[in-house]
Design an enzyme around this catalytic site. Structure first.
Site, PDB file in Angstrom:
ATOM      1  CD  GLU A  27      -8.895   3.595   6.981  1.00  0.00           C
ATOM      2  OE1 GLU A  27      -7.938   2.903   6.654  1.00  0.00           O
ATOM      3  OE2 GLU A  27      -8.761   4.631   7.657  1.00  0.00           O
ATOM      4  NE  ARG A  58     -13.005  -0.421   4.546  1.00  0.00           N
ATOM      5  CZ  ARG A  58     -13.706  -0.879   3.531  1.00  0.00           C
ATOM      6  NH1 ARG A  58     -13.930  -2.159   3.424  1.00  0.00           N
ATOM      7  NH2 ARG A  58     -14.188  -0.076   2.628  1.00  0.00           N
ATOM      8  CB  CYS A  59      -9.241   1.570  11.608  1.00  0.00           C
ATOM      9  SG  CYS A  59      -8.391   2.010  13.092  1.00  0.00           S
ATOM     10  CD  GLN A  73      -2.664  -1.270   2.591  1.00  0.00           C
ATOM     11  OE1 GLN A  73      -2.807  -2.337   3.175  1.00  0.00           O
ATOM     12  NE2 GLN A  73      -3.226  -0.156   3.041  1.00  0.00           N
TER      13      GLN A  73
END
Ligand code: FES
Ligand code: FES
Lengths: 168, 788
Positions: free
Chosen positions: B742, B372-373, B222
């Site tokens: 998110e 996802r945060c 990423q």
């Protein structure tokens, strides 16, 4: 390891090849035939990313040996597009935003191909159960359900052609 | 907000269909395992069956005797090059391959290099390792006891398993408010270890070209640019130099934070390629992925909330034990060992707060990535939303009314929180009100009362979360010293077509479409004529990557600013072509015209051509711009979610009947994509709320090491999410956008837990740790004497 001959038709093309008996069907498709649209997401038959159609049935190609495909006919995601026209399901996923990372998508399409072939007017609940062997981590399934519904309608109308023209 | 551009231009606010879809729909994506190079070798990894053990001997003879096995790489081999350890993002250290002992089950112990995937697996089976098991520590609280075995014996002078202590806020003021409080509530909340489980696992193809000395790595990352720099820093001493390292992040099959860190497998594959001069492919299988990397959360929290009897909140106090596994490999900005956990005062106007976190080592794989945060925001939101609900129930106030009373008011923005964040904008009451209206809150309450009288179990849960995303301002935010800016480089070609490149990397978020829409919005080029590229460090400008919902807040802003630079130059060219003064020109999507005479105009396409064929004397030719955007502040997306559950008294099964999600991510680039992000985010909130947990037995054996027992929600468990938005623009972002990827994962679990506890409150239930499995509820029901 000694190789064995198989004869298999993939997306309409016949292949006569010698392979190791332990070779998984998914690796045969991805690595021997370089059809990399079929994906691998697990090793326990849970995710469905590897789903292909064998003799009209959706199967998980990670859980079949390539030798089991001997004498059979396989269709992968690469075989959905016909004469430059996308299948209504491909169009449905495009129109309804049924994909994000795209990794589960080929499996979802192939499951849908067989499912909608037997039921072109499914309820939401029927669709949700039909795809319960296909995991998607991105979409939350809502738009995949809509994509199936879109495709089902197009298939009922027999309008595969006009649906697909929006995609480059 | 009505879009400013036509659908053909496709700027902000249009649900433009995704440009990336046609290749994915045809099975023509290019994910890392699709990369196939001539002469490529395969790497497979031997993993430890023990969670803690001394390695006495590694016998590779049987493995290397297998035809096709070329080598078995061990820690001792890497030690020769000082590559057996590597730094983590938090400046701790992590083994690439062990030399003397293993620290968690499934740890990489040796790597087999072979000509074929199957032969490599045969080699793995044939490596024989002699271990002596050591005492295992899995419970972080026990790890802190004085008699606990010290795990990091590699660190000289380390006498315990405590990594760091971190605290934030005003302790004295907080304690004072607790002493004065009319009501307080206290709860132990465990937020378990979970796993991102993107459907694509991690992997790479490393190719060291001996002739040119160039290393190319196709890699599930990423953050390709940061990875390049890390490789150069870590392997500089063996001759890798940053200009000769190219990281290519191809199509990524989901990331969710799991593809931010550098895992041992990547490094071993690179080392193997450098040593052999051949391309080397390493792809994790699902069990390796589930057992060895991509873990998040694992926070043992004790929270207390203080307030008045009338429901006015005053203070929050939190103590937390953070289980990091055997190393702190969390993916956080350097200055924040507990990430942005101190946004835990949430949506409420508190007078004071104090947070303490202690990091601890255990015999588990490294945790601490952000599922996802944005860096521990889920932990923060879950805590405050559980505690607020607890307080409301405790004082007998409706949880919606309670939240309305304590919300930060719209006129208080920009708002300085008790823990020192400056919230940019918000209208929390509006979002909650919309959620209540949409779901029919009052009627549901009535229905619940009737059902309760009949002995049926129904619950309504609210979560009114505030996120903090878009890291971040260079004053406070860096990763290994690199400031957390992000970048855009935009080039306009003579024929009026555009290529735009970014330092971020989409993993399904649809950047190829949304960034093109920003260019369309700013410059009026139709979205179809804008090509977006990311992920190749040889071509894209340097950026810190995509995670923590930072792409729109940071790279999206860079895109807007770069476009505005181009527009400034375009204006000058237009003035020259129109023989007018720049100040006399006006912009309307896609063209400049002379004020008062709209037919004296030059389109952006005409200007593009002129930039190369007829540019003003003294001006540089060309039409392009770069921007490295350093955000002045973070952005604070928010929302209110309401969940309705029915509970089966016989089985304890929790059924989500309805879930309404109102999100506010500021101005929206593509409503279709935003909604898709929320659907997906909600489902990744549902998973941990009801199904997902990674546990270990006392010997450190992982209990959910495959998809057989690590349960991702399928379409059957997932409800038909109902979503809508309010729009409160960010005042400091050039487009007024905030980021959305998110929010739903952060906000959803608390709504679900609050609904379940609400359904069971009259039975004496005050809190349930996630995941709320049927077994847990079934037990609570039986304990409360409920008959099926
Ligand atoms: S790869 Fe997961 S089911 Fe086949
Ligand atoms: S679109 Fe990413 S897993 Fe389904």
């Amino acid at each position: 390891m000694a190789k064995v001959p198989i004869n298999v038709k993939v997306n309409g093309v016949e292949h006569n090849v010698d392979i190791e008996p332990r070779l998984l069907l998914v690796h045969f498709l991805r690595e021997n035939l370089r059809l990399t649209g079929t994906h691998i997401g697990c090793d326990t038959s849970h995710c469905g990313a590897c789903t292909v159609v064998m003799d009209g049935r959706a199967i998980k190609s990670c859980t079949a040996f390539a030798v089991q495909a001997d004498g059979r006919s396989i269709m992968t995601v690469e075989g959905l597009e016909q004469d430059g026209k996308l299948h209504p399901l491909q169009d449905g996923f495009f129109q309804e935003h049924g994909l994000q990372c795209g990794y589960c998508t080929p499996g979802m399409l192939m499951t849908g191909y067989v499912f909608l072939g037997t039921n072109n007017n499914p309820t939401e609940d029927e669709i949700r159960h039909a795809i319960s062997g296909n995991l998607c981590r991105c979409t939350g399934y809502v738009n995949i359900v809509k994509a199936y519904q879109y495709a089902a309608q197009k298939m009922r109308e027999g309008g595969a052609e006009d649906g697909a023209k929006n995609i480059a | 907000m009505a879009p400013k551009t036509s659908p053909e231009i496709g700027g902000m606010g249009h649900s433009v269909k995704r440009k990336e879809d046609p290749r994915f729909l045809r099975g023509l994506g290019n994910y890392v395992d699709d990369v196939n190079l001539p002469g490529m070798l395969y790497l497979d990894i031997v993993r430890s069956p023990y969670a803690h053990a001394t390695i006495n001997n590694i016998d590779i003879s049987k493995a290397t005797a297998i035809p096709g096995v070329l080598a078995v790489i061990t820690g001792k081999d890497l030690e020769k090059y000082n590559l057996h350890w590597m730094p983590t993002l938090m400046s701790d250290t992590q083994m690439v391959l062990p030399v003397d002992k293993v620290m968690y089950q499934a740890q990489e112990v040796a790597a087999v290099l072979a000509t074929d995937r199957y032969i490599a697996a045969d080699g793995v089976e044939a490596v024989e390792i002699d271990y002596d098991p050591l005492p295992v520590v899995v419970d972080p609280k026990k790890a802190l006891l004085p008699d606990a075995p010290v795990l990091r014996t590699d660190k000289k002078d380390k006498k315990d398993n405590h990594i760091w202590h971190w605290e934030w806020g005003n302790r004295d003021a907080t304690d004072q408010l607790f002493r004065e409080a009319e009501v307080t509530v206290k709860e132990d909340i465990y937020i378990p270890r979970i796993h991102v489980s993107s459907i694509e696992t991690c992997g790479c193809v490393a190719h060291f070209d001996k002739v040119n000395g160039k290393l190319t790595v196709w890699m599930t990352t990423q953050a390709p640019h940061a990875i390049r720099t890390v490789f150069a820093l870590v392997a500089g001493h063996v001759g890798l130099s940053e200009e000769k390292i190219q990281i290519i992040s191809p199509d990524i099959g989901g990331g969710f934070g799991g593809k931010v860190p550098v895992y041992p497998g990547y490094v071993i594959a690179v080392a193997a390629s450098v040593l052999t001069g051949k391309p080397v492919k390493w792809i994790e299988d699902r069990m390796e992925n589930l057992q060895a990397d991509s873990f998040a959360r694992d926070y043992h929290i004790t929270a207390e909330l203080a307030g008045k009897k009338d429901g006015q909140l005053t203070a929050l106090r939190i103590k937390t034990i953070a289980d990091h596994g055997y190393t702190d490999a969390a993916a956080n900005p350097s200055k924040f060992p507990a990430g942005l956990f101190h946004v835990c005062t949430g949506s409420y106007d508190l007078k004071a707060a104090h947070v303490e976190v202690d990091g601890v080592y255990t015999n588990k794989p490294p945790g601490g990535i952000a599922y996802r945060c944005s860096f521990r925001v889920t932990e923060a939101v879950h805590t405050i939303e559980r505690m607020a609900d607890l307080m409301a129930h405790e004082i007998g106030m409706d949880p919606a009314e309670f939240r309305m009373k304590n919300f930060i008011k719209p006129e208080q923005f920009p708002y300085k929180s008790a823990l020192d964040w400056e919230y940019d904008s918000g209208n929390y009451a509006a979002a909650l009100q919309l959620a209540m209206d949409k779901i029919g809150y009052t009627e549901l309450k009535k229905e619940q009362a009737e059902k309760r009288a009949r002995g049926e179990l129904m619950g309504i849960g609210i979560s009114s979360f505030t996120e903090i995303v878009g890291a971040g301002p260079s004053k406070h935010f860096d990763i290994l010293g690199i400031k957390m800016f992000d970048s855009a480089e935009i080039r306009v070609h003579p024929t009026g077509k555009v290529i735009a490149r970014f330092g971020t990397k989409s993993q399904g978020q649809g950047h190829e479409t949304t960034y093109a829409q920003i260019v369309a919005e700013e410059l009026g080029f139709p979205v179809d004529s804008v090509l977006v590229e990311e992920g190749d460090t040889d071509t894209a400008p340097y950026g810190l990557g995509t995670y923590a919902s930072r792409s729109t807040p940071v790279a999206g802003a860079a895109c807007a600013v770069a476009c505005r630079k181009i527009k400034d130059k375009a204006r000058k060219i237009a003035a020259y072509l129109l023989e007018a003064h720049e100040d006399d020109l006006e912009w309307e999507t896609g063209k400049f015209f002379v004020k008062g005479s709209p037919d004296r105009a030059k389109t952006i396409q005409e200007i593009s051509l002129a930039a190369y064929t007829n540019h003003p004397p003294g001006m540089e030719a060309g039409l392009e711009a770069v921007n490295y955007y350093d955000p002045p502040n973070l952005t604070y997306p928010f929302g209110s979610y309401i969940c309705v559950v029915d509970i089966d008294k016989g089985t304890g099964e929790v059924k989500i009947r309805r879930f309404v999600a109102i999100d506010d991510c500021g101005n929206i680039i593509n409503p279709m994509i935003v909604q898709g992000q929320i659907h997906g985010g909600l489902t990744m909130g549902l998973g941990p709320a009801l199904y997902e947990e990674i546990q270990y037995d006392e010997s450190g054996n992982i209990l959910q090491g495959s998809f057989m027992n690590y349960l991702l929600p399928t379409a059957v468990e997932t409800p038909n999410w109902e979503t809508a938005n309010t729009v409160t623009p960010s005042p400091h972002h050039p487009l007024g956008a905030k980021g959305v990827g998110e929010s739903a994962t952060v906000g959803a679990p608390a709504a679900i837990v609050n609904a379940v506890v609400d359904a069971l409150w009259h039975l004496g239930v005050r809190h349930i740790d996630i995941p709320i499995t049927s077994a847990k509820v079934w037990k609570l029901l039986r304990d409360a004497g409920v008959k099926d």
